[in-house]
Design a protein around this motif. Structure first.
Motif, PDB file in Angstrom:
ATOM      1  N   UNK A 193       0.829  -1.204   0.000  1.00  0.00           N
ATOM      2  CA  UNK A 193       0.000   0.000   0.000  1.00  0.00           C
ATOM      3  C   UNK A 193       0.871   1.266   0.000  1.00  0.00           C
ATOM      4  N   UNK A 194       1.687   1.447  -1.038  1.00  0.00           N
ATOM      5  CA  UNK A 194       2.600   2.594  -1.084  1.00  0.00           C
ATOM      6  C   UNK A 194       1.857   3.921  -1.137  1.00  0.00           C
ATOM      7  N   UNK A 195       2.501   4.962  -0.643  1.00  0.00           N
ATOM      8  CA  UNK A 195       1.916   6.301  -0.653  1.00  0.00           C
ATOM      9  C   UNK A 195       2.937   7.277  -1.237  1.00  0.00           C
ATOM     10  N   UNK A 196       2.469   8.502  -1.499  1.00  0.00           N
ATOM     11  CA  UNK A 196       3.325   9.599  -1.954  1.00  0.00           C
ATOM     12  C   UNK A 196       4.163   9.190  -3.167  1.00  0.00           C
ATOM     13  N   UNK A 197       5.479   9.419  -3.078  1.00  0.00           N
ATOM     14  CA  UNK A 197       6.359   9.184  -4.226  1.00  0.00           C
ATOM     15  C   UNK A 197       6.345   7.723  -4.657  1.00  0.00           C
ATOM     16  N   UNK A 198       6.350   6.802  -3.702  1.00  0.00           N
ATOM     17  CA  UNK A 198       6.357   5.377  -4.053  1.00  0.00           C
ATOM     18  C   UNK A 198       5.101   4.995  -4.828  1.00  0.00           C
ATOM     19  N   UNK A 199       3.975   5.568  -4.459  1.00  0.00           N
ATOM     20  CA  UNK A 199       2.730   5.286  -5.177  1.00  0.00           C
ATOM     21  C   UNK A 199       2.821   5.836  -6.598  1.00  0.00           C
ATOM     22  N   UNK A 200       3.393   7.024  -6.733  1.00  0.00           N
ATOM     23  CA  UNK A 200       3.569   7.604  -8.073  1.00  0.00           C
ATOM     24  C   UNK A 200       4.465   6.716  -8.927  1.00  0.00           C
ATOM     25  N   UNK A 201       5.502   6.149  -8.326  1.00  0.00           N
ATOM     26  CA  UNK A 201       6.415   5.275  -9.066  1.00  0.00           C
ATOM     27  C   UNK A 201       5.656   4.079  -9.638  1.00  0.00           C
ATOM     28  N   UNK A 202       4.846   3.457  -8.805  1.00  0.00           N
ATOM     29  CA  UNK A 202       4.141   2.247  -9.238  1.00  0.00           C
ATOM     30  C   UNK A 202       3.112   2.568 -10.325  1.00  0.00           C
ATOM     31  N   UNK A 203       2.288   3.573 -10.067  1.00  0.00           N
ATOM     32  CA  UNK A 203       1.211   3.903 -11.010  1.00  0.00           C
ATOM     33  C   UNK A 203       1.790   4.421 -12.335  1.00  0.00           C
ATOM     34  N   UNK A 204       2.789   5.298 -12.226  1.00  0.00           N
ATOM     35  CA  UNK A 204       3.389   5.858 -13.440  1.00  0.00           C
ATOM     36  C   UNK A 204       4.128   4.783 -14.225  1.00  0.00           C
ATOM     37  N   UNK A 205       4.753   3.856 -13.541  1.00  0.00           N
ATOM     38  CA  UNK A 205       5.461   2.771 -14.223  1.00  0.00           C
ATOM     39  C   UNK A 205       4.495   1.902 -15.022  1.00  0.00           C
ATOM     40  N   UNK A 206       3.318   1.669 -14.482  1.00  0.00           N
ATOM     41  CA  UNK A 206       2.307   0.903 -15.220  1.00  0.00           C
ATOM     42  C   UNK A 206       1.944   1.620 -16.521  1.00  0.00           C
ATOM     43  N   UNK A 207       1.807   2.922 -16.454  1.00  0.00           N
ATOM     44  CA  UNK A 207       1.457   3.692 -17.650  1.00  0.00           C
ATOM     45  C   UNK A 207       2.614   3.710 -18.644  1.00  0.00           C
ATOM     46  N   UNK A 208       3.825   3.845 -18.144  1.00  0.00           N
ATOM     47  CA  UNK A 208       4.981   3.837 -19.038  1.00  0.00           C
ATOM     48  C   UNK A 208       5.120   2.492 -19.732  1.00  0.00           C
ATOM     49  N   UNK A 209       4.862   1.426 -19.006  1.00  0.00           N
ATOM     50  CA  UNK A 209       4.982   0.092 -19.621  1.00  0.00           C
ATOM     51  C   UNK A 209       3.993  -0.062 -20.764  1.00  0.00           C
ATOM     52  N   UNK A 210       2.814   0.554 -20.627  1.00  0.00           N
ATOM     53  CA  UNK A 210       1.825   0.498 -21.701  1.00  0.00           C
ATOM     54  C   UNK A 210       2.322   1.259 -22.930  1.00  0.00           C
ATOM     55  N   UNK A 211       2.950   2.418 -22.704  1.00  0.00           N
ATOM     56  CA  UNK A 211       3.518   3.187 -23.819  1.00  0.00           C
ATOM     57  C   UNK A 211       4.616   2.394 -24.523  1.00  0.00           C
TER      58      UNK A 211
END
Length: 232
Positions: free
Chosen positions: A71-89
């Motif tokens: 259950x990451x928060x703040x920067x760690x949460x951004x890393x996980x969510x943004x990484x999912x989007x980057x992987x799609x790109x």
């Protein structure tokens, strides 16, 4: 326990870099295949895209597991969510390189690109590869300024794309409708590939700053404008 958690976060970043490296190589090899009518190379690019898909699936599984367990928060949460989007790109970039290779296979033993457009397609392919290499560097370095530069670099691809269409619309076009359709598709593939490289860089900006790239660029422009007025 926390060390293992951060190792998992790092592994997600490593997978993104590997995906970027693979799709960068793919667009370069696909360009060679389409220009040289190299069937073997085209088949190699098509088959290799499976590894990109596998990396994306593995990354998604690790990211979802992290979200569930940590259950990451703040920067760690951004890393996980943004990484999912980057992987799609990146996965989509691999698909676009595969499309180029499939067109080479479809037209074999003929060449899909007429000689008078050879240089333009070659330049588009080389530029696409450079943009993805820079996107990979941005993922590694988290360099916001470098990330913002990618959108400006992409302007060159847009110019090439427009030049391609101008050539197609020229009254002197003599290569027929089928070739015109092939070249139109190729131009679109390269233009979209470049867009995905830019999107990856923009997501890194958000990951690092918490701001969207367009907003940050606007702020930088306003600061520069104010500085220019004060310095006058």
């Amino acid at each position: 326990m926390r060390d293992a958690y951060h190792e998992e976060l790092d592994s997600i970043g490593d997978s993104l870099v590997e995906m970027a490296r693979l799709v960068g190589s793919a667009i370069g090899r696909a360009t060679t295949a389409i220009l040289d009518s190299d069937l073997k190379l085209a088949e190699n690019v098509i088959e290799a895209d499976q590894r990109v898909d596998e990396l994306q699936h593995e990354l998604e599984a690790r990211a979802i597991a992290l979200l569930a367990r940590q259950q990451p928060v703040a920067t760690d949460l951004r890393i996980v969510v943004t990484s999912l989007r980057m992987s799609a790109d990146l996965e989509r970039s691999g698909d676009l390189a595969q499309h180029v290779a499939k067109l080479a296979r479809l037209r074999y033993p003929e060449r899909a690109v007429p000689q008078d457009l050879h240089a333009t397609i070659l330049e588009m392919g080389q530029l696409a590869q450079r943009l993805m290499a820079k996107a990979a560097e941005v993922i590694v370095t988290k360099d916001v300024d470098l990330a913002l530069q990618l959108e400006q670099d992409d302007d060159a691809m847009d110019l090439l794309h427009r030049a391609l269409f101008q050539h197609l619309m020229d009254d002197r076009w003599k290569h027929g409708i089928e070739t015109a359709v092939d070249v139109t598709l190729l131009g679109r593939y390269y233009e979209r590939y470049a867009d995905h490289a830019v999107a990856v860089a923009k997501r890194v900006v958000y990951l690092v700053t918490g701001e969207h790239a367009d907003e940050l660029q606007q702020e930088k422009s306003e600061i520069q404008a104010v500085s220019g007025v004060e310095g006058a």
